[in-house]
Design a protein around this motif. Structure first.
Motif, PDB file in Angstrom:
ATOM      1  N   LEU A   7       6.913  91.547  -1.247  1.00 30.55           N
ATOM      2  CA  LEU A   7       5.632  92.193  -0.923  1.00 30.55           C
ATOM      3  C   LEU A   7       5.308  93.378  -1.822  1.00 30.55           C
ATOM      4  O   LEU A   7       4.203  93.932  -1.731  1.00 30.55           O
ATOM      5  CB  LEU A   7       5.657  92.665   0.543  1.00 30.55           C
ATOM      6  N   ASP A   8       6.218  93.776  -2.686  1.00 30.62           N
ATOM      7  CA  ASP A   8       6.017  94.979  -3.493  1.00 30.62           C
ATOM      8  C   ASP A   8       4.709  94.958  -4.296  1.00 30.62           C
ATOM      9  O   ASP A   8       3.955  95.954  -4.272  1.00 30.62           O
ATOM     10  CB  ASP A   8       7.203  95.200  -4.435  1.00 30.62           C
ATOM     11  N   PRO A   9       4.398  93.863  -5.020  1.00 28.76           N
ATOM     12  CA  PRO A   9       3.131  93.866  -5.782  1.00 28.76           C
ATOM     13  C   PRO A   9       1.908  94.023  -4.884  1.00 28.76           C
ATOM     14  O   PRO A   9       0.936  94.701  -5.261  1.00 28.76           O
ATOM     15  CB  PRO A   9       3.144  92.496  -6.484  1.00 28.76           C
ATOM     16  N   LEU A  10       1.942  93.406  -3.705  1.00 29.98           N
ATOM     17  CA  LEU A  10       0.807  93.508  -2.786  1.00 29.98           C
ATOM     18  C   LEU A  10       0.684  94.926  -2.231  1.00 29.98           C
ATOM     19  O   LEU A  10      -0.414  95.468  -2.101  1.00 29.98           O
ATOM     20  CB  LEU A  10       0.977  92.499  -1.645  1.00 29.98           C
ATOM     21  N   ILE A  11       1.828  95.529  -1.918  1.00 31.37           N
ATOM     22  CA  ILE A  11       1.832  96.907  -1.415  1.00 31.37           C
ATOM     23  C   ILE A  11       1.340  97.874  -2.490  1.00 31.37           C
ATOM     24  O   ILE A  11       0.511  98.758  -2.238  1.00 31.37           O
ATOM     25  CB  ILE A  11       3.244  97.294  -0.933  1.00 31.37           C
ATOM     26  N   ASP A  12       1.839  97.692  -3.724  1.00 32.23           N
ATOM     27  CA  ASP A  12       1.494  98.608  -4.808  1.00 32.23           C
ATOM     28  C   ASP A  12       0.002  98.554  -5.150  1.00 32.23           C
ATOM     29  O   ASP A  12      -0.574  99.572  -5.582  1.00 32.23           O
ATOM     30  CB  ASP A  12       2.318  98.277  -6.055  1.00 32.23           C
TER      31      ASP A  12
END
Length: 424
Positions: free
Chosen positions: A116-121
């Motif tokens: 989920l990191d890219p979506l969170i960022d």
């Protein structure tokens, strides 16, 4: 000239067909598949699951025209893990799905969960600070966020206030410690009818996991090896032995607790909500007054918060990452929906809810618990997620119980057990 006319007809036919196909395509709704189960998350009854889910879906679909969310109804909590396994093997894993705590490590290994990191960022509206400290880290893998916590069910301590008042003992406050617990258990454990056998007890159902939380015991080191020969581990075992000795060989039963003969018993939040004397709940322990306190720790500002979490994640194979992220946030990040989980469900939100209008505090007050107690519990560091193979888990459980029961040397026993579990 005739050939040019034929090619012109063919060309425009292709254009018209393409436009019609495109029109049909754009009019066909995108379907997101959701994986959920019926009933409560914590093996206690709940009739509001679908009402809650359907309400969140209806709002999501309204905010996302042309998108539909579908789920299979009628799946129980007990069947959910096997149902999900079948879906994963079939290649039809839901785009967004609930994650039972015990399945999290397995899904990490299988690569089922989307990072989920890219979506969170890329989401300026996502704020990590809105979650209670350390709750997000429970759903991470090697520093990457792979799921979000949606609901939690922490451990609390039932206090038989009628028994304590009868014994002239003040009710402990929310900052009590394990020393306070032991002192009170020592005072109330006695033979009331003078027949030589204890018939009133200090505590029922207090396990070694509870004691380990109280002493901040971490069973595994950073490399995943067992680290048992440590002072907190020994202190927890010694404390359990001392508590057990107060009952002079007589083990209290569930019937003793139900009849009001026990001062304390660990209880989950879900059990509290189900069995407290709120008018429309299932009444239990009705022959004595009771309340709940935080689980006591070695000191008022230490100890892990034990209990369970329910997570939600996105399939690593979804075709609709952005829409799945929006649906995930609707369940896990939306303040209104997180409040509904608290009001209609059986868990506590990992989201630090905005209580400016007092509705959350009022709800807790109505069911007989304080919002300050909930906040205190949730701000404690959650019990670490540890992955222990079932054979090793069985050995650990049986050996710890043996240590509590017998008089073997604790240091030597822990050294031997550590070697056995680490295959040394």
């Amino acid at each position: 000239m005739i050939m040019n006319k034929k090619w012109s007809i063919v060309f425009w036919s292709i254009v018209i067909v393409s436009l019609l196909a495109g029109l049909i395509y754009w009019q066909t709704p995108i379907v997101l598949r959701l994986g959920v189960f019926i009933g409560g998350s914590w093996n206690v009854p709940s009739a509001s699951t679908y009402e809650l889910i359907d309400g969140i879906i209806a709002q999501f679909e309204q905010d996302h025209p042309g998108v539909r969310v579908q789920y299979d109804a009628g799946i129980s909590l007990n069947d959910y893990s096997s149902w999900m396994s079948d879906k994963i093997l079939e290649g039809s894993c839901p785009d967004v799905f609930l994650l039972i705590e015990g399945d999290l490590d397995l899904y990490k290994k299988l690569g089922v969960l989307k990072n989920l990191d890219p979506l969170i960022d890329s989401d300026l509206g996502f704020r990590e600070i809105q979650y209670y400290p350390n709750t997000l880290s429970l759903a991470s893998d090697r520093g990457h966020q792979i799921a979000l916590p949606m609901e939690c069910n922490p451990d609390m301590m039932l206090v038989n206030t009628s028994l304590l008042r009868q014994e002239g003992i003040p009710i402990p406050d929310e900052s009590w410690t394990i020393d306070d617990l032991y002192t009170i258990c020592q005072k109330v454990s006695r033979d009331k009818d003078k027949n030589g056998v204890l018939d009133q007890f200090g505590i029922y159902g207090y396990s070694w996991e509870h004691a380990f939380d109280a002493f901040n015991v971490e069973i595994l080191d950073s490399e995943g090896a067992f680290q048992l020969h440590q002072d907190p581990f020994k202190q927890a075992i010694t404390y359990l032995k001392e508590l057990k000795d107060l009952h002079h060989g007589v083990e209290p039963t569930k019937e003793d607790l139900d009849s009001g003969k026990v001062a304390f018993a660990p209880m989950s939040y879900a059990e509290f909500v189900t069995y407290n004397p709120y008018p429309w709940r299932i009444k239990r322990y009705s022959n004595f007054d009771w309340q709940c306190l935080p689980m006591p720790a070695n000191s008022s500002n230490s100890g892990f918060s034990g209990g369970s979490f329910l997570y939600m994640g996105i399939s690593s194979r979804t075709f609709f990452s952005d829409l799945s992220w929006d649906l995930l946030k609707a369940f896990c990040c939306d303040t209104k929906n997180q409040k509904e989980i608290v009001f209609n469900g059986l868990g506590i939100s990992p989201f630090v809810l905005d209580e400016s209008n007092g509705d959350v505090s009022l709800y807790y007050e109505q069911i007989g618990i304080s919002s300050s107690l909930i906040d205190l519990i949730m701000r404690k560091k959650p019990r670490p997620n540890i992955e222990i193979d079932p054979p090793a888990d069985l050995i650990l459980d049986s050996k710890i119980k043996e240590l509590i029961e017998n008089e073997d040397d604790i240091d030597l026993s822990l050294i031997e057990l550590e070697k056995e579990l680490n295959n040394e």
